[in-house]
Design an enzyme around this catalytic site. Structure first.
Site, mmCIF file in Angstrom:
data_model
loop_
_atom_site.group_PDB
_atom_site.id
_atom_site.type_symbol
_atom_site.label_atom_id
_atom_site.label_comp_id
_atom_site.label_asym_id
_atom_site.label_seq_id
_atom_site.Cartn_x
_atom_site.Cartn_y
_atom_site.Cartn_z
ATOM 1 N N SER A 258 0.818 -1.203 0.000
ATOM 2 C CA SER A 258 0.000 0.000 0.000
ATOM 3 C C SER A 258 0.858 1.262 0.000
ATOM 4 O O SER A 258 1.704 1.406 -0.868
ATOM 5 C CB SER A 258 -0.934 -0.073 1.211
ATOM 6 O OG SER A 258 -2.048 0.717 0.966
ATOM 7 N N HIS A 399 -7.612 -5.699 -0.084
ATOM 8 C CA HIS A 399 -6.391 -4.935 0.171
ATOM 9 C C HIS A 399 -5.696 -5.489 1.422
ATOM 10 O O HIS A 399 -6.168 -5.262 2.540
ATOM 11 C CB HIS A 399 -6.826 -3.479 0.397
ATOM 12 C CG HIS A 399 -5.707 -2.504 0.508
ATOM 13 N ND1 HIS A 399 -4.948 -2.136 -0.567
ATOM 14 C CD2 HIS A 399 -5.221 -1.803 1.572
ATOM 15 C CE1 HIS A 399 -4.059 -1.240 -0.183
ATOM 16 N NE2 HIS A 399 -4.201 -1.028 1.116
HETATM 17 C C1 GTR Z 1 -5.324 4.622 1.830
HETATM 18 C C2 GTR Z 1 -4.733 5.472 0.749
HETATM 19 C C3 GTR Z 1 -4.037 4.584 -0.238
HETATM 20 C C4 GTR Z 1 -3.174 3.526 0.428
HETATM 21 C C5 GTR Z 1 -3.710 3.036 1.756
HETATM 22 C C6 GTR Z 1 -2.724 2.349 2.692
HETATM 23 O O1 GTR Z 1 -6.106 5.299 2.708
HETATM 24 O O2 GTR Z 1 -5.754 6.199 0.145
HETATM 25 O O3 GTR Z 1 -3.304 5.368 -1.163
HETATM 26 O O4 GTR Z 1 -1.868 3.926 0.522
HETATM 27 O O5 GTR Z 1 -4.240 4.043 2.515
HETATM 28 O O6 GTR Z 1 -1.552 2.671 2.778
HETATM 29 O O7 GTR Z 1 -3.191 1.451 3.402
#
Ligand code: GTR
Length: 418
Positions: A258, A399
């Site tokens: 991420s 995710h």
């Molecule tokens: C989210 C963000 C993403 C991603 C994520 C993370 O809120 O919008 O770009 O990086 O966090 O790091 O878990």
């Protein structure tokens, strides 16, 4: 809470989660032209790897450096490494554990961070995965000897972190994201660092790495200078300074999930010492194409995380069409070194398809070196990894970093890292 307040609270949190303004409709992706990695800004065509390196790579690199992640303002004055703890019989005899304090100095100011390193017993020359963790080295393992970080930590219900401080209660609560046993059993090591020790992840430039470099009276980086992602990438390179001198380590593969996947990609692009790069669900500002405006956009990311990129990147918020580059060119900067882009099908916010297409568009540069890319005829079939020099998988699910992801990374690393 009074009823009106409850309603307001509910509205704000649901708005945050649902991201109602985001586009998740493929038919609404704007038509855009993909900047060609092999045509210079001046219109010249690149036909071989030498021309790429001499003419094109540098201009793309400089664009990303000045306009997107931001420049590192100067060199450090000093840095030091100290093994502060070591056990040659850790994790039931499977690993050697070292904890290394890294000290960085500039303008008489200093910053320290700790590397947690596990090396497999029986492999004197092991490849190592290097990756940041989100809440502290002690969260990636149940090992009671791992030092608990004392720097600012984002509160987290899952990790039981309150008052912005990690305690014993969060030990081992993120073991699910780190297949340490599997790495060790396959002859790989793990090096991890808590990213907040480099720069706490908040919109505040008074602390962390940036503040070491300020001139008298300066309170934040200059317009073209580094945001937090570039600072985290810089931290990965400082960890590499130690790892490359450890005689029991053969190769270092930089990994990140991420936001930390964005940092891993930029570290891979800025530091050729990384033998391989893994982007796990890195999304917007990572592997995903910005011009698709699918899921998180540049405007969204600059709004929610104004400290991640350089100030100059803000001019592209809601103006993606004016960007002369796109994220596939960041991937191309890593060529010809092995690069793994991993997506998850339910991770819509990160635009999984945009990550796949981006890998396809970067392939031209890998092919200049005679390396296998992700070709235009490759497909992103769920749970069917493609494991060439450029590798890709579209995992089922959300995710996250799962055992499945590590299974692929380890299998892929076998082809180049040992
Ligand atoms: C989210 C963000 C993403 C991603 C994520 C993370 O809120 O919008 O770009 O990086 O966090 O790091 O878990």
């Amino acid at each position: 809470m009074r009823p009106l307040l409850i309603l307001l609270f509910a509205l704000t949190t649901s708005a945050l989660k649902a991201q109602p303004q985001a586009n998740y409709d493929e038919t609404k992706v704007p038509k855009f032209s993909v900047p060609d990695p092999l045509t210079t800004f001046g219109g010249e065509t690149i036909t071989d790897s030498l021309q790429w390196e001499e003419k094109r790579k540098l201009e793309i690199y400089q664009f990303f450096e000045k306009q997107i992640y931001g420049k590192v303002p100067a060199l450090l004055d000093e840095y030091s490494f100290k093994v502060i703890e070591q056990d040659n019989n850790a994790l039931d005899g499977k690993a050697q554990r070292k904890q290394i304090a890294v000290g960085l100095k500039k303008n008489d100011r200093s910053l320290n961070f700790n590397i947690l390193l596990y090396l497999p017993i029986g492999n004197e020359n092991a490849p190592v995965f290097l990756g940041y963790n989100f809440h502290g080295n002690h969260t990636v393992t149940d090992d009671p000897n791992v030092i608990i970080t004392d720097v600012w930590n984002e509160n987290s219900k899952d990790l039981q972190i309150t008052d912005n401080k990690a305690t014993e209660t969060s030990r081992g609560l993120r073991t699910n994201r780190w297949a340490i046993d599997k790495m060790l059993d396959n002859g790989y090591g793990l090096a991890t660092v808590y990213y907040g020790e480099i720069d706490p992840d908040k919109n505040d430039f008074s602390d962390g790495l940036h503040s070491l470099f300020y001139d008298e009276g300066q309170t934040k980086p200059k317009t073209n200078e580094w945001g937090s992602i570039a600072a985290w990438a810089f931290g990965l390179s400082r960890a590499m300074d130690y790892l490359e001198n450890d005689t029991n380590i053969s190769n270092v593969i930089v990994f990140g999930h991420s936001r930390l996947g964005k940092a891993a990609l930029w570290a891979g692009a800025t530091d050729p010492r990384f033998a391989g790069v893994i982007s796990n669900n890195s999304g917007c500002g990572g592997a995903a194409l910005s011009k698709r405006k699918y899921g998180e956009t540049i405007g969204d990311i600059n709004n929610s995380f104004p400290h991640w990129f350089s100030e100059s990147f803000k001019k592209y918020s809601n103006r993606e069409e004016t960007l002369p580059v796109d994220q596939h060119q960041l991937l191309a900067l890593i060529a010809p070194r092995p690069l793994y882009v991993a997506s998850a099908i339910e991770d819509e916010w990160a635009d999984p398809l945009g990550e796949f297409i981006s890998a396809q568009y970067a392939s031209k540069v890998y092919e200049l070196y005679g390396k296998e890319g992700i070709t235009l005829t490759d497909t992103h079939e769920v749970d069917h990894p493609i494991l060439g020099t450029m590798a890709y998988h579209m995992r089922s699910g959300k995710h996250d970093v799962l055992e499945y992801d590590w299974d692929q990374y380890i299998t892929w690393a076998e082809t180049f890292a040992k």
